[in-house]
Write a protein that holds these residues in place. Structure first.
Motif, PDB file in Angstrom:
ATOM      1  N   VAL A 146      -8.167 -44.871  -1.209  1.00  0.00           N
ATOM      2  CA  VAL A 146      -7.938 -43.593  -1.879  1.00  0.00           C
ATOM      3  C   VAL A 146      -7.739 -42.520  -0.825  1.00  0.00           C
ATOM      4  O   VAL A 146      -8.220 -42.638   0.310  1.00  0.00           O
ATOM      5  CB  VAL A 146      -9.109 -43.200  -2.808  1.00  0.00           C
ATOM      6  N   GLU A 147      -7.011 -41.481  -1.211  1.00  0.00           N
ATOM      7  CA  GLU A 147      -6.754 -40.379  -0.297  1.00  0.00           C
ATOM      8  C   GLU A 147      -6.890 -39.067  -1.053  1.00  0.00           C
ATOM      9  O   GLU A 147      -6.277 -38.884  -2.109  1.00  0.00           O
ATOM     10  CB  GLU A 147      -5.348 -40.494   0.284  1.00  0.00           C
ATOM     11  N   ASN A 148      -7.736 -38.178  -0.554  1.00  0.00           N
ATOM     12  CA  ASN A 148      -7.896 -36.877  -1.191  1.00  0.00           C
ATOM     13  C   ASN A 148      -6.616 -36.066  -1.047  1.00  0.00           C
ATOM     14  O   ASN A 148      -6.041 -35.980   0.034  1.00  0.00           O
ATOM     15  CB  ASN A 148      -9.056 -36.100  -0.564  1.00  0.00           C
ATOM     16  N   VAL A 149      -6.188 -35.451  -2.156  1.00  0.00           N
ATOM     17  CA  VAL A 149      -4.982 -34.634  -2.116  1.00  0.00           C
ATOM     18  C   VAL A 149      -5.147 -33.478  -1.144  1.00  0.00           C
ATOM     19  O   VAL A 149      -4.239 -33.121  -0.404  1.00  0.00           O
ATOM     20  CB  VAL A 149      -4.636 -34.103  -3.524  1.00  0.00           C
TER      21      VAL A 149
ATOM     22  N   GLU B 221      -7.620 -31.197  -5.175  1.00  0.00           N
ATOM     23  CA  GLU B 221      -6.939 -31.282  -6.467  1.00  0.00           C
ATOM     24  C   GLU B 221      -7.001 -32.656  -7.114  1.00  0.00           C
ATOM     25  O   GLU B 221      -6.606 -32.820  -8.258  1.00  0.00           O
ATOM     26  CB  GLU B 221      -5.477 -30.868  -6.293  1.00  0.00           C
ATOM     27  N   GLY B 222      -7.435 -33.664  -6.416  1.00  0.00           N
ATOM     28  CA  GLY B 222      -7.484 -35.000  -6.979  1.00  0.00           C
ATOM     29  C   GLY B 222      -7.411 -36.048  -5.894  1.00  0.00           C
ATOM     30  O   GLY B 222      -7.536 -35.753  -4.702  1.00  0.00           O
TER      31      GLY B 222
ATOM     32  N   SER C 154       0.173 -44.095  -5.301  1.00  0.00           N
ATOM     33  CA  SER C 154       0.375 -43.828  -6.719  1.00  0.00           C
ATOM     34  C   SER C 154       1.238 -42.582  -6.899  1.00  0.00           C
ATOM     35  O   SER C 154       1.231 -41.670  -6.070  1.00  0.00           O
ATOM     36  CB  SER C 154      -0.972 -43.646  -7.426  1.00  0.00           C
ATOM     37  N   GLU C 155       1.989 -42.561  -7.982  1.00  0.00           N
ATOM     38  CA  GLU C 155       2.866 -41.426  -8.258  1.00  0.00           C
ATOM     39  C   GLU C 155       2.074 -40.161  -8.569  1.00  0.00           C
ATOM     40  O   GLU C 155       2.526 -39.047  -8.302  1.00  0.00           O
ATOM     41  CB  GLU C 155       3.788 -41.760  -9.431  1.00  0.00           C
TER      42      GLU C 155
END
Length: 481
Positions: free
Chosen positions: A346-349, A359-360, A376-377
């Motif tokens: 996972v990568e923090n926006v 933001e996600g 992911s889009e």
């Protein structure tokens, strides 16, 4: 119905040296129980019921980490049903006349006739949780809630080990306490399992496990009308239920389901296949040679792992088809299933953009067929992992006694007793494992299917099949009655 406190001799009087909390003093101020169960979930609750049905004069205590009885509270979703017959309850397959059958629960709640009119063997999960909570409420005096068990160690004595010391801490007060018992049952359930590639990112405020879904999601996503973006990871029943539930819980949200396989697969619960969960099948599985047992378990996994009940699959496909009817371009759909995708990070926006707004999270994905990696889009407000459980907590608790285990390995016999070196432990001082013996006892081990019968077998093993306790001290207690 009045249920006697089984920790206090079934209400039949107190031993001469019994301690105030239900144990028996060994003369130096320390209390000794006949049996302590670590964990008070369905497995230990079934043991409590079996003890009650036998009316044994024993001293029993249950230690539970949660503040009260709860069964998969994070997955009590609206409208979800059990996946096994109500007859596989806490007692029926062992003793249909028990006061703790599901049918007697319905009778006590004045819903027996109404339930019969439903024409189903599969109660709502919400109702089954209430059934087990109702049963658990009768044993409150025997349970220490909010108690975290840290370790189980042998009490030093001349000759073989004859009792066990259980080190605990109270989660509210922080106070430590040590309990002593002749027999121990470790029934601690599973611990949430995440993909190994996600572990470095945990804990993370936007990542949660399916076991915490319904108790946590409203805190993370507070607005029912929020235009959230939510991802679900996993190809089994829990992931499918959550993906399905999100569409009702947050009608304005966009949801994605990521699965490793090319499609969601149905569970096989046909009657012939379901016989692998019959109590007598445990003997068959346990008697197999290790390689044959491993092969048999692999063949049977389609009944329980990474599969979804056909009725839910049909409903999900209908929803997908309705989207296709309205919009041919899948990229425009609000609810999408992404096959052949493994989440590998996972990568923090905020980290990617440098704006610090958080933001996600973007998911790092790997195509399970081609090996190609991508992002992911969408950036997601929440990611729920329906990726199962690990069942290794007992190994941590038993580290102090690993040295006296046979070959230094935590293995069990047919009666679920940990196998120790010859002569190291007295035959009437046992450590039992419940719910973590799938590799030796079969797929039913961590399920509800055999709880009643297994609990009866354990009680017989500890206290004697015909009501004659196997422990000399208990025979003395019986004579004192």
């Amino acid at each position: 119905m009045t249920v006697p406190n089984i920790a206090h001799h079934g209400g039949s009087g107190r031993a001469a040296h019994e301690a105030p909390n239900g144990g028996v003093s060994n003369g130096d101020g320390e209390d000794v129980y006949d049996l302590i169960c670590v964990g008070f979930g369905p497995a230990s609750l079934a043991i409590a019921v079996a003890l009650y049905d036998r009316e044994l004069p024993v001293r029993v205590l249950f230690l539970e980490r949660q503040p009260l009885f709860a069964w998969h509270s994070g997955m009590l979703l609206p409208g979800t049903r059990m996946q096994i017959s109500f007859m596989k309850d806490l007692a029926t397959l062992r003793n249909p006349r028990s006061e703790f059958t599901f049918l007697n629960y319905l009778h006590r709640k004045k819903r027996l006739v109404s339930f019969t009119n439903l024409g189903t063997f599969l109660p709502l999960r919400e109702e089954y949780n209430d059934y087990m909570s109702w049963a658990a409420s009768h044993f409150t005096d025997c349970v220490r809630y909010s108690t975290d068990v840290l370790s189980v160690s042998a009490v030093a004595s001349p000759g073989p080990v004859r009792s066990w010391s259980i080190l605990t801490t109270h989660l509210t007060t922080g106070l430590p306490h040590t309990f002593r018992t002749r027999n121990v049952v470790l029934a601690v359930g599973g611990r949430p399992k995440y993909p190994s590639t996600i572990a470095p990112s945990l804990p993370h405020p936007r990542l949660l496990h399916s076991s915490h879904y319904s108790t946590t999601i409203r805190t993370l996503l507070p607005s029912p009308d929020g235009q959230y973006r939510v991802a679900v990871v996993g190809g089994g029943q829990s992931a499918a239920e959550i993906f399905h539930d999100l569409q009702t819980r947050y009608p304005s949200a966009r949801t994605s389901l990521f699965i490793r396989a090319h499609a969601l697969k149905p569970s096989d619960d046909s009657p012939f296949v379901n016989e692998i969960f019959d109590p007598e099948r445990v003997d068959t599985v346990f008697s197999l040679a290790p390689e044959a047992r491993k092969k048999a378990l692999a063949e049977d996994k389609a009944t329980n792992y990474s599969v979804v009940r056909p009725a839910l699959l049909d409903e999900m496909y209908s929803h997908q088809y309705a989207q296709r009817l309205r919009e041919s371009d899948e990229r425009m759909w609000a609810h999408r299933i992404h096959p052949l995708r493994e989440v590998v990070g996972v990568e923090n926006v905020s980290d990617a953009d440098g704006d610090g707004e958080g933001e996600g999270v973007v998911l790092k994905l790997r195509n399970t067929r081609t090996g190609e990696c991508s992002n992911s889009e969408d950036a997601y407000d929440a990611v729920i992992f329906g990726t199962g459980y690990e069942r290794e907590t007992h190994l941590t608790m038993l580290k102090p006694v690993k040295a006296i285990m046979k070959d230094g390995q935590c293995s069990v016999d047919r009666q679920y007793r940990v196998v120790f070196r010859e002569g190291a432990v007295a035959k009437d001082a046992c450590v039992f494992l419940q719910g973590c013996c799938e590799e030796s006892h079969g797929l039913s081990d961590s399920l509800l299917s055999i709880l009643a019968v297994r609990a009866g077998e354990l009680v017989d093993c500890v206290f004697g099949a015909e009501g004659e306790p196997t422990n000399g001290t208990q025979r003395q207690a019986k004579r004192r009655r």
